[in-house]
Write a protein that holds these residues in place. Structure first.
Motif, PDB file in Angstrom:
ATOM      1  N   GLN A   1       9.333  -2.840  -2.155  1.00  0.00           N
ATOM      2  CA  GLN A   1       8.091  -3.405  -2.680  1.00  0.00           C
ATOM      3  C   GLN A   1       6.978  -2.387  -2.509  1.00  0.00           C
ATOM      4  N   VAL A   2       6.286  -2.136  -3.597  1.00  0.00           N
ATOM      5  CA  VAL A   2       5.187  -1.178  -3.552  1.00  0.00           C
ATOM      6  C   VAL A   2       4.034  -1.752  -2.749  1.00  0.00           C
ATOM      7  N   GLN A   3       3.518  -0.951  -1.865  1.00  0.00           N
ATOM      8  CA  GLN A   3       2.389  -1.402  -1.060  1.00  0.00           C
ATOM      9  C   GLN A   3       1.461  -0.234  -0.780  1.00  0.00           C
ATOM     10  N   LEU A   4       0.176  -0.458  -1.026  1.00  0.00           N
ATOM     11  CA  LEU A   4      -0.872   0.509  -0.691  1.00  0.00           C
ATOM     12  C   LEU A   4      -1.822  -0.186   0.280  1.00  0.00           C
ATOM     13  N   CYS A  22      -5.065   5.973   2.986  1.00  0.00           N
ATOM     14  CA  CYS A  22      -4.263   5.120   2.117  1.00  0.00           C
ATOM     15  C   CYS A  22      -2.800   5.360   2.462  1.00  0.00           C
ATOM     16  N   ALA A  23      -2.165   4.352   3.031  1.00  0.00           N
ATOM     17  CA  ALA A  23      -0.746   4.448   3.376  1.00  0.00           C
ATOM     18  C   ALA A  23       0.063   3.788   2.273  1.00  0.00           C
ATOM     19  N   ALA A  24       0.919   4.572   1.641  1.00  0.00           N
ATOM     20  CA  ALA A  24       1.718   4.072   0.523  1.00  0.00           C
ATOM     21  C   ALA A  24       3.176   3.926   0.933  1.00  0.00           C
ATOM     22  N   SER A  25       3.809   2.877   0.468  1.00  0.00           N
ATOM     23  CA  SER A  25       5.217   2.657   0.777  1.00  0.00           C
ATOM     24  C   SER A  25       5.885   1.897  -0.365  1.00  0.00           C
ATOM     25  N   GLY A  26       7.214   1.915  -0.353  1.00  0.00           N
ATOM     26  CA  GLY A  26       7.961   1.107  -1.294  1.00  0.00           C
ATOM     27  C   GLY A  26       8.092   1.671  -2.692  1.00  0.00           C
ATOM     28  N   ASP A 114      -1.346   0.679 -12.123  1.00  0.00           N
ATOM     29  CA  ASP A 114      -0.749  -0.623 -11.836  1.00  0.00           C
ATOM     30  C   ASP A 114      -0.781  -1.030 -10.363  1.00  0.00           C
ATOM     31  N   PHE A 115      -0.794  -0.034  -9.457  1.00  0.00           N
ATOM     32  CA  PHE A 115      -0.676  -0.364  -8.036  1.00  0.00           C
ATOM     33  C   PHE A 115      -2.013  -0.174  -7.333  1.00  0.00           C
ATOM     34  N   TRP A 116      -2.426  -1.200  -6.598  1.00  0.00           N
ATOM     35  CA  TRP A 116      -3.720  -1.174  -5.937  1.00  0.00           C
ATOM     36  C   TRP A 116      -3.599  -1.720  -4.526  1.00  0.00           C
ATOM     37  N   GLY A 117      -4.394  -1.151  -3.621  1.00  0.00           N
ATOM     38  CA  GLY A 117      -4.540  -1.738  -2.308  1.00  0.00           C
ATOM     39  C   GLY A 117      -5.609  -2.809  -2.342  1.00  0.00           C
TER      40      GLY A 117
END
Length: 126
Positions: A1-4, A22-26, A114-117
Motif C-alpha cells: 500500500q502506497v503511503q506518504l 516525507c517518508a514514502a513506502s509501499g 495520485d499519491f499524497w500525504g
C-alpha cells in the motif's frame, strides 16, 4: 500500500528554519514533489525532484531559501526551509505518482499526481 507521511512541521519565528521529512513506502517512486496550501488559497507547488538524476525544481517564491533532497538509501525526501517568512505559513504536503512524472508540469499541476500525504503544518510568526 502506497503511503506518504510528512513530519517536521511546527511553529518558527520569521527568519528561522525547519526541515520537513516525507517518508514514502509501499511503492516504487521516480520522483517526489512538495506542495503547500495556506488557508483560503489554492495548493501551490514548492519543490520537486526527479530521482534518476536528482534534478530539482523550485517555485520562484522559495528559490534560494528551500532545498529538496533525498536519502540515498531510502525513499525519504526532505525539504530544508531557511529564512522563513510569514507567507510560508501553510500545510505542506509531499506527493508522487505511480508513473514517472515531469517536475516541470507536476509542480504547477497538483492534480496530476495520485499519491499524497496528509500534510504537516508550518506556522511562521513575525
Amino acid at each position: 500500500q502506497v503511503q506518504l507521511v510528512e513530519s517536521g512541521g511546527g511553529l518558527v519565528q520569521s527568519g528561522g528554519s525547519l526541515k520537513l521529512t516525507c517518508a514514502a513506502s509501499g511503492g516504487r517512486y521516480t520522483g517526489m514533489a512538495w506542495f503547500r496550501q495556506a488557508p483560503g488559497k489554492e495548493r501551490q507547488g514548492v519543490a520537486c525532484m526527479h530521482f534518476n538524476d536528482r534534478r530539482t525544481f523550485y517555485a520562484e517564491s522559495v528559490k534560494g531559501r528551500f532545498t529538496i533532497s533525498k536519502d540515498n538509501d531510502r525513499d525519504t525526501v526532505y525539504l530544508q526551509m531557511d529564512d522563513l517568512k510569514d507567507e510560508d505559513t501553510a500545510v505542506y504536503y509531499c506527493a508522487s505518482d505511480r508513473v514517472p512524472f515531469p517536475c516541470q508540469i507536476a509542480i504547477n499541476s497538483p492534480l496530476s499526481l495520485d499519491f499524497w500525504g496528509r500534510g504537516t503544518t508550518v506556522t511562521v510568526s513575525a
